[in-house]
Design a protein around this motif. Sequence first.
Motif, PDB file in Angstrom:
ATOM      1  N   THR A 302       0.833  -1.208   0.000  1.00 50.71           N
ATOM      2  CA  THR A 302       0.000   0.000   0.000  1.00 50.71           C
ATOM      3  C   THR A 302       0.864   1.252   0.000  1.00 50.71           C
ATOM      4  OG1 THR A 302      -1.745  -1.167   1.209  1.00 50.71           O
ATOM      5  CG2 THR A 302      -1.812   1.242   1.238  1.00 50.71           C
ATOM      6  N   ASN A 303       1.925   1.267   0.819  1.00 52.71           N
ATOM      7  CA  ASN A 303       2.825   2.417   0.859  1.00 52.71           C
ATOM      8  C   ASN A 303       3.472   2.675  -0.503  1.00 52.71           C
ATOM      9  OD1 ASN A 303       2.283   2.755   3.553  1.00 52.71           O
ATOM     10  ND2 ASN A 303       4.165   1.795   4.282  1.00 52.71           N
ATOM     11  N   LEU A 304       3.878   1.608  -1.172  1.00 51.61           N
ATOM     12  CA  LEU A 304       4.493   1.757  -2.493  1.00 51.61           C
ATOM     13  C   LEU A 304       3.505   2.323  -3.509  1.00 51.61           C
ATOM     14  CD1 LEU A 304       6.771  -1.387  -2.988  1.00 51.61           C
ATOM     15  CD2 LEU A 304       7.471   1.014  -3.035  1.00 51.61           C
ATOM     16  N   LYS A 305       2.278   1.799  -3.484  1.00 48.87           N
ATOM     17  CA  LYS A 305       1.268   2.286  -4.434  1.00 48.87           C
ATOM     18  C   LYS A 305       0.964   3.761  -4.222  1.00 48.87           C
ATOM     19  CE  LYS A 305      -1.205  -2.080  -5.254  1.00 48.87           C
ATOM     20  NZ  LYS A 305      -2.494  -2.789  -5.059  1.00 48.87           N
ATOM     21  N   VAL A 306       0.816   4.156  -2.946  1.00 42.96           N
ATOM     22  CA  VAL A 306       0.512   5.557  -2.634  1.00 42.96           C
ATOM     23  C   VAL A 306       1.663   6.458  -3.052  1.00 42.96           C
ATOM     24  CG1 VAL A 306       0.093   7.195  -0.760  1.00 42.96           C
ATOM     25  CG2 VAL A 306      -1.083   4.985  -0.764  1.00 42.96           C
ATOM     26  N   ALA A 307       2.898   6.057  -2.697  1.00 42.27           N
ATOM     27  CA  ALA A 307       4.063   6.880  -3.046  1.00 42.27           C
ATOM     28  C   ALA A 307       4.245   6.976  -4.556  1.00 42.27           C
ATOM     29  CB  ALA A 307       5.318   6.291  -2.393  1.00 42.27           C
ATOM     30  N   ALA A 308       4.028   5.860  -5.258  1.00 38.36           N
ATOM     31  CA  ALA A 308       4.177   5.874  -6.721  1.00 38.36           C
ATOM     32  C   ALA A 308       3.162   6.818  -7.367  1.00 38.36           C
ATOM     33  CB  ALA A 308       4.016   4.460  -7.272  1.00 38.36           C
ATOM     34  N   GLU A 309       1.939   6.845  -6.847  1.00 38.65           N
ATOM     35  CA  GLU A 309       0.913   7.731  -7.403  1.00 38.65           C
ATOM     36  C   GLU A 309       1.249   9.196  -7.118  1.00 38.65           C
ATOM     37  OE1 GLU A 309      -2.254   8.484  -9.737  1.00 38.65           O
ATOM     38  OE2 GLU A 309      -1.320   6.537  -9.335  1.00 38.65           O
ATOM     39  N   ILE A 310       1.796   9.453  -5.923  1.00 37.98           N
ATOM     40  CA  ILE A 310       2.213  10.825  -5.596  1.00 37.98           C
ATOM     41  C   ILE A 310       3.333  11.275  -6.523  1.00 37.98           C
ATOM     42  CG2 ILE A 310       3.345  12.241  -3.831  1.00 37.98           C
ATOM     43  CD1 ILE A 310       1.843  10.642  -1.710  1.00 37.98           C
ATOM     44  N   VAL A 311       4.303  10.395  -6.764  1.00 37.26           N
ATOM     45  CA  VAL A 311       5.423  10.723  -7.651  1.00 37.26           C
ATOM     46  C   VAL A 311       4.921  10.975  -9.067  1.00 37.26           C
ATOM     47  CG1 VAL A 311       7.465   9.743  -8.759  1.00 37.26           C
ATOM     48  CG2 VAL A 311       7.193   9.578  -6.283  1.00 37.26           C
ATOM     49  N   ARG A 312       3.999  10.153  -9.520  1.00 39.52           N
ATOM     50  CA  ARG A 312       3.449  10.349 -10.866  1.00 39.52           C
ATOM     51  C   ARG A 312       2.779  11.716 -10.997  1.00 39.52           C
ATOM     52  NH1 ARG A 312      -1.017  10.385 -13.613  1.00 39.52           N
ATOM     53  NH2 ARG A 312      -2.284  10.132 -11.728  1.00 39.52           N
ATOM     54  N   TYR A 313       2.071  12.117  -9.952  1.00 40.60           N
ATOM     55  CA  TYR A 313       1.335  13.379 -10.012  1.00 40.60           C
ATOM     56  C   TYR A 313       2.260  14.586  -9.810  1.00 40.60           C
ATOM     57  CZ  TYR A 313      -2.658  16.503  -9.396  1.00 40.60           C
ATOM     58  OH  TYR A 313      -3.575  17.509  -9.547  1.00 40.60           O
ATOM     59  N   GLN A 314       3.279  14.442  -8.955  1.00 44.29           N
ATOM     60  CA  GLN A 314       4.165  15.567  -8.631  1.00 44.29           C
ATOM     61  C   GLN A 314       5.508  15.461  -9.362  1.00 44.29           C
ATOM     62  OE1 GLN A 314       3.069  18.043  -7.229  1.00 44.29           O
ATOM     63  NE2 GLN A 314       1.673  17.601  -5.539  1.00 44.29           N
ATOM     64  N   LYS A 315       5.499  14.894 -10.549  1.00 41.56           N
ATOM     65  CA  LYS A 315       6.729  14.705 -11.321  1.00 41.56           C
ATOM     66  C   LYS A 315       7.440  16.038 -11.593  1.00 41.56           C
ATOM     67  CE  LYS A 315       6.298  11.740 -14.547  1.00 41.56           C
ATOM     68  NZ  LYS A 315       5.966  11.087 -15.851  1.00 41.56           N
ATOM     69  N   ALA A 316       6.682  17.081 -11.890  1.00 40.82           N
ATOM     70  CA  ALA A 316       7.292  18.386 -12.196  1.00 40.82           C
ATOM     71  C   ALA A 316       8.049  18.933 -10.990  1.00 40.82           C
ATOM     72  CB  ALA A 316       6.218  19.368 -12.646  1.00 40.82           C
ATOM     73  N   PHE A 317       7.488  18.733  -9.793  1.00 44.83           N
ATOM     74  CA  PHE A 317       8.186  19.180  -8.586  1.00 44.83           C
ATOM     75  C   PHE A 317       9.499  18.424  -8.411  1.00 44.83           C
ATOM     76  CE2 PHE A 317       8.954  17.587  -4.248  1.00 44.83           C
ATOM     77  CZ  PHE A 317       9.513  18.726  -3.697  1.00 44.83           C
ATOM     78  N   LEU A 318       9.468  17.115  -8.606  1.00 46.52           N
ATOM     79  CA  LEU A 318      10.672  16.306  -8.419  1.00 46.52           C
ATOM     80  C   LEU A 318      11.773  16.704  -9.401  1.00 46.52           C
ATOM     81  CD1 LEU A 318       8.994  12.812  -7.917  1.00 46.52           C
ATOM     82  CD2 LEU A 318       9.864  14.355  -6.157  1.00 46.52           C
ATOM     83  N   GLU A 319      11.395  17.159 -10.571  1.00 45.99           N
ATOM     84  CA  GLU A 319      12.383  17.497 -11.596  1.00 45.99           C
ATOM     85  C   GLU A 319      12.847  18.950 -11.516  1.00 45.99           C
ATOM     86  OE1 GLU A 319      10.435  16.461 -15.208  1.00 45.99           O
ATOM     87  OE2 GLU A 319      10.823  14.303 -15.019  1.00 45.99           O
ATOM     88  N   GLU A 320      11.963  19.858 -11.101  1.00 38.12           N
ATOM     89  CA  GLU A 320      12.303  21.278 -11.199  1.00 38.12           C
ATOM     90  C   GLU A 320      12.297  22.023  -9.866  1.00 38.12           C
ATOM     91  OE1 GLU A 320      10.374  23.350 -14.418  1.00 38.12           O
ATOM     92  OE2 GLU A 320       9.814  21.451 -15.355  1.00 38.12           O
ATOM     93  N   GLY A 321      11.617  21.503  -8.829  1.00 39.24           N
ATOM     94  CA  GLY A 321      11.649  22.184  -7.552  1.00 39.24           C
ATOM     95  C   GLY A 321      10.285  22.616  -7.051  1.00 39.24           C
TER      96      GLY A 321
END
Length: 447
Positions: A302-321
């Motif tokens: 469950t933790n992996l699924k939730v984190a993966a969905e957050i990363v998918r949605y916040q990809k721009a933040f992870l790449e640019e800030g």
Amino acid sequence: MHLSMQAQITQRQSVVFTPQLQQAIKLLLLNNLELAKYADSAAEENPFLEVERPKALRGLPSIPRKSSSANDFDPVSLLQDSSDHTFRAHVFNQVDELITGPKERAIGYALAADLEPTGWLPSPLSCIAETLKVEIEVVEGVLAQVQKAEPAGLFARNLSECLKLQVTGEGPEETRLLILIDNLKIIQRGGFPELRRKLQCSKDELTVALRQIRSLNPKPGLQLDDGSAEPIREPDLRAFKSESGEWRVELNKATLPSIRVDEEMSREVRKVTMQDADKEFVQGALGSARWLARAIAQRNETNLKVAAEIVRYQKAFLEEGMHQMRPLKLKLIADNVGVHESTISRVTSSMMMQTPQGCFPLKIFFSTAIESDDSEEGASAMMIREKIRKMINDELPKQPLSDDAITSQLNSQGLRIARRTVAKYRKLDSIPSSSQRRRGYQLLAFA
């Protein structure tokens, strides 16, 4: 009226809050290190459950338990810290050195036990005197003795007293410092001409005195920090870009316990178990071990699924800030993962994730939306706060930005935000008002 009794069969659904369901919910609230301690505790009671401690917990010594009888019970030993390097031990040792009388020393111990980590004394002396059933004058006398402890400033009851305890000597410079300490409010509002009149000194002499005030330590107890506070822990999850350029999420194995059910031992035990009570115990312990292993595996998934969905949605933040953080609600992630919104809330309550932008709690990725002319979904509140911080960091010391000025700049960028919202975000980040910042810049100019 005709009364009669008859039996009816009805079918209904209900949720039964079983102990296992309660335990499963508890597992969602635990981070990896807390989960490891929870699993260790379960393994102590269950012979069929084996737990391999994560690397982050390996090598930590266990605390030996000391047995004591009623004859050697010493209440003072519970109060004092027996270690030689802790904050409490350092303070108690100084109480022993400064006070010789047994009655006064007991009061000194009570004062030392009440100290905050900063070195300040939070409780009124009247409360301590009432607890110990002694006159307040006696407590005041003991306080005057323990205030000679090092570092100077320990056992202070307020900021002024803490700073005065650090001023030694009786020369003109020390007199100026004591006057300044008595007028901290004037320093705070930047009334330097008034301070010069009170001190009857030149501007250069006031500058020197202000530098000396700034060199004093308002929290002397922190110098005795023994590192016993909870350390900054490792993340529970890691988000990173693979060699193919895709974003991936993985559990941090360095903090995650490995759970195993010893099926072979259970088979051997069942061969030699004869009593019904023993068989029942073996069956119950084995079932509990299997269930816990499955529950932890489900929790990790469950933790992996939730984190993966957050990363998918916040990809721009992870790449640019932070300026690319998107507004996000728990319900959106819950719908995409296929779980209830409360489950997302539990998962994000304590989990930390390492990203290229830094290590963040999962709950930081969720924020409300601010209306924006450039985007239908709006702008993230976290992104707005980052913009406000950057504006204030870049402001001119002689012209600090007011909340109205910040609001106008944000509105000119297409962000529809009210002044009260700017003030709220500024306070959340512990940023003083423009007038307070102006006085701070003036103080820095004197220092």
